[in-house]
Scaffold this motif. Structure first.
Motif, PDB file in Angstrom:
ATOM      1  N   SER A 191       0.831  -1.204   0.000  1.00  0.00           N
ATOM      2  CA  SER A 191       0.000   0.000   0.000  1.00  0.00           C
ATOM      3  C   SER A 191       0.862   1.249   0.000  1.00  0.00           C
ATOM      4  O   SER A 191       2.036   1.221   0.399  1.00  0.00           O
ATOM      5  N   ASP A 192       0.271   2.355  -0.420  1.00  0.00           N
ATOM      6  CA  ASP A 192       1.011   3.610  -0.479  1.00  0.00           C
ATOM      7  C   ASP A 192       1.336   4.144   0.911  1.00  0.00           C
ATOM      8  O   ASP A 192       2.361   4.805   1.111  1.00  0.00           O
ATOM      9  N   LEU A 193       0.464   3.889   1.866  1.00  0.00           N
ATOM     10  CA  LEU A 193       0.693   4.273   3.265  1.00  0.00           C
ATOM     11  C   LEU A 193       0.604   3.019   4.121  1.00  0.00           C
ATOM     12  O   LEU A 193      -0.407   2.318   4.098  1.00  0.00           O
ATOM     13  N   VAL A 194       1.668   2.729   4.850  1.00  0.00           N
ATOM     14  CA  VAL A 194       1.694   1.543   5.718  1.00  0.00           C
ATOM     15  C   VAL A 194       2.437   1.880   6.999  1.00  0.00           C
ATOM     16  O   VAL A 194       3.581   2.323   6.959  1.00  0.00           O
ATOM     17  N   PHE A 195       1.779   1.708   8.140  1.00  0.00           N
ATOM     18  CA  PHE A 195       2.507   1.757   9.409  1.00  0.00           C
ATOM     19  C   PHE A 195       1.709   1.004  10.470  1.00  0.00           C
ATOM     20  O   PHE A 195       0.491   0.860  10.375  1.00  0.00           O
ATOM     21  N   GLY A 196       2.419   0.512  11.460  1.00  0.00           N
ATOM     22  CA  GLY A 196       1.794  -0.198  12.567  1.00  0.00           C
ATOM     23  C   GLY A 196       2.188   0.431  13.884  1.00  0.00           C
ATOM     24  O   GLY A 196       3.320   0.899  14.049  1.00  0.00           O
ATOM     25  N   ASN A 197       1.253   0.465  14.800  1.00  0.00           N
ATOM     26  CA  ASN A 197       1.526   0.842  16.184  1.00  0.00           C
ATOM     27  C   ASN A 197       1.204  -0.381  17.020  1.00  0.00           C
ATOM     28  O   ASN A 197       0.063  -0.590  17.416  1.00  0.00           O
ATOM     29  N   LEU A 198       2.217  -1.238  17.209  1.00  0.00           N
ATOM     30  CA  LEU A 198       2.029  -2.565  17.793  1.00  0.00           C
ATOM     31  C   LEU A 198       1.051  -3.349  16.925  1.00  0.00           C
ATOM     32  O   LEU A 198       1.338  -3.610  15.770  1.00  0.00           O
ATOM     33  N   ASP A 199      -0.144  -3.695  17.438  1.00  0.00           N
ATOM     34  CA  ASP A 199      -1.078  -4.518  16.665  1.00  0.00           C
ATOM     35  C   ASP A 199      -2.114  -3.704  15.902  1.00  0.00           C
ATOM     36  O   ASP A 199      -3.039  -4.269  15.313  1.00  0.00           O
ATOM     37  N   ASP A 200      -1.993  -2.382  15.902  1.00  0.00           N
ATOM     38  CA  ASP A 200      -2.890  -1.522  15.123  1.00  0.00           C
ATOM     39  C   ASP A 200      -2.198  -1.141  13.817  1.00  0.00           C
ATOM     40  O   ASP A 200      -1.175  -0.447  13.838  1.00  0.00           O
ATOM     41  N   LEU A 201      -2.753  -1.583  12.701  1.00  0.00           N
ATOM     42  CA  LEU A 201      -2.153  -1.303  11.394  1.00  0.00           C
ATOM     43  C   LEU A 201      -3.003  -0.280  10.641  1.00  0.00           C
ATOM     44  O   LEU A 201      -4.233  -0.342  10.679  1.00  0.00           O
ATOM     45  N   THR A 202      -2.349   0.624   9.952  1.00  0.00           N
ATOM     46  CA  THR A 202      -3.033   1.621   9.132  1.00  0.00           C
ATOM     47  C   THR A 202      -2.523   1.507   7.705  1.00  0.00           C
ATOM     48  O   THR A 202      -1.308   1.515   7.470  1.00  0.00           O
ATOM     49  N   LEU A 203      -3.464   1.398   6.756  1.00  0.00           N
ATOM     50  CA  LEU A 203      -3.133   1.257   5.345  1.00  0.00           C
ATOM     51  C   LEU A 203      -3.863   2.333   4.551  1.00  0.00           C
ATOM     52  O   LEU A 203      -5.043   2.590   4.777  1.00  0.00           O
ATOM     53  N   GLY A 204      -3.153   2.943   3.626  1.00  0.00           N
ATOM     54  CA  GLY A 204      -3.763   3.903   2.729  1.00  0.00           C
ATOM     55  C   GLY A 204      -3.432   3.531   1.302  1.00  0.00           C
ATOM     56  O   GLY A 204      -2.277   3.220   0.987  1.00  0.00           O
ATOM     57  N   GLU A 205      -4.432   3.525   0.427  1.00  0.00           N
ATOM     58  CA  GLU A 205      -4.251   3.053  -0.930  1.00  0.00           C
ATOM     59  C   GLU A 205      -4.756   4.075  -1.934  1.00  0.00           C
ATOM     60  O   GLU A 205      -5.877   4.568  -1.842  1.00  0.00           O
ATOM     61  N   ILE A 206      -3.893   4.408  -2.893  1.00  0.00           N
ATOM     62  CA  ILE A 206      -4.288   5.256  -4.000  1.00  0.00           C
ATOM     63  C   ILE A 206      -4.748   4.352  -5.143  1.00  0.00           C
ATOM     64  O   ILE A 206      -3.984   3.521  -5.641  1.00  0.00           O
ATOM     65  N   MET A 207      -5.990   4.497  -5.509  1.00  0.00           N
ATOM     66  CA  MET A 207      -6.576   3.622  -6.521  1.00  0.00           C
ATOM     67  C   MET A 207      -6.067   3.962  -7.930  1.00  0.00           C
ATOM     68  O   MET A 207      -5.746   5.081  -8.223  1.00  0.00           O
TER      69      MET A 207
END
Length: 207
Positions: A191-207
């Motif tokens: 994904s274009d944006l990927v980061f984790g804070n322990l077990d919380d993952l955040t993903l951002g995708e440009i279509m």
């Protein structure tokens, strides 16, 4: 007690020797099943779930804190920038700014999701933890193996619960080991944006 002018130096020397024995994985297996266990506390999370916290023995916690301090000093560059939950100074703030900027500039054909693994710390496979520990942080891997290679005994009231999977929430080394185990997953995401804070993952995708 360590500061005592009479017995302090001898106590410090004895503690150092004992911690070195633990870190070099010389704790006998019959002792380890008790020593790496502890008292189990169930904290209510919501109406249908609890958070199990283990209160370990003081000397075990001391050894784990030393191993954790060493591990974080070596792993900050491995975790950054995708894992901000362990050892990355200012990582959480940077992740918040990155997420905010992505949201502000997000178009209608783009998406951002936040994933929270259920019971993550207790579910990660220990063989994966130890595999990554020996691969990435071989200096503390013997201690990790000694701590988690076999089920340990947790005392919950008058009952005994065997801890045989995941990292113990309450172990000072637990967060680092969890992050170490899931880092290959984070690194594999495209994904274009990927980061984790322990077990919380955040993903951002440009279509």
């Amino acid at each position: 007690m360590v500061a005592c002018k009479v017995a302090g130096p001898d106590l410090l020397s004895a503690l150092t020797a004992l911690v070195n024995v633990l870190l070099s994985a010389q704790c006998p297996s019959d002792v380890a099943r008790h020593f790496f266990g502890g008292t189990l506390i169930a904290i209510k999370k919501n109406a249908a779930d609890v958070r199990p916290i283990v209160i370990g023995f003081v000397i075990r916690r001391l050894a784990s804190k030393i191993a954790n301090s060493f591990g974080l000093s070596r792993l900050a560059s491995v975790f950054s920038p995708r894992q901000v939950g362990a050892g990355v100074k200012g990582g959480c703030e940077a992740a918040i700014h990155a997420a905010r900027r992505f949201l502000i500039n997000m178009r209608s054909d783009e998406a951002m999701v936040k994933l929270d693994f259920k019971n993550a710390f207790n579910s990660v496979h220990r063989d994966r933890i130890m595999e990554q520990a020996f691969k990435v942080t071989p200096e503390i891997a013997p201690y990790v193996y000694s701590s988690y290679c076999a089920p340990t005994m947790l005392r919950f009231g008058n009952s005994i619960v065997l801890s045989s999977e995941g990292t113990q929430q309450g172990d000072p080394l637990g967060a680092l080991l969890f992050c170490l185990a899931v880092q290959p997953l984070l690194d594999s995401l495209k994904s274009d944006l990927v980061f984790g804070n322990l077990d919380d993952l955040t993903l951002g995708e440009i279509m």
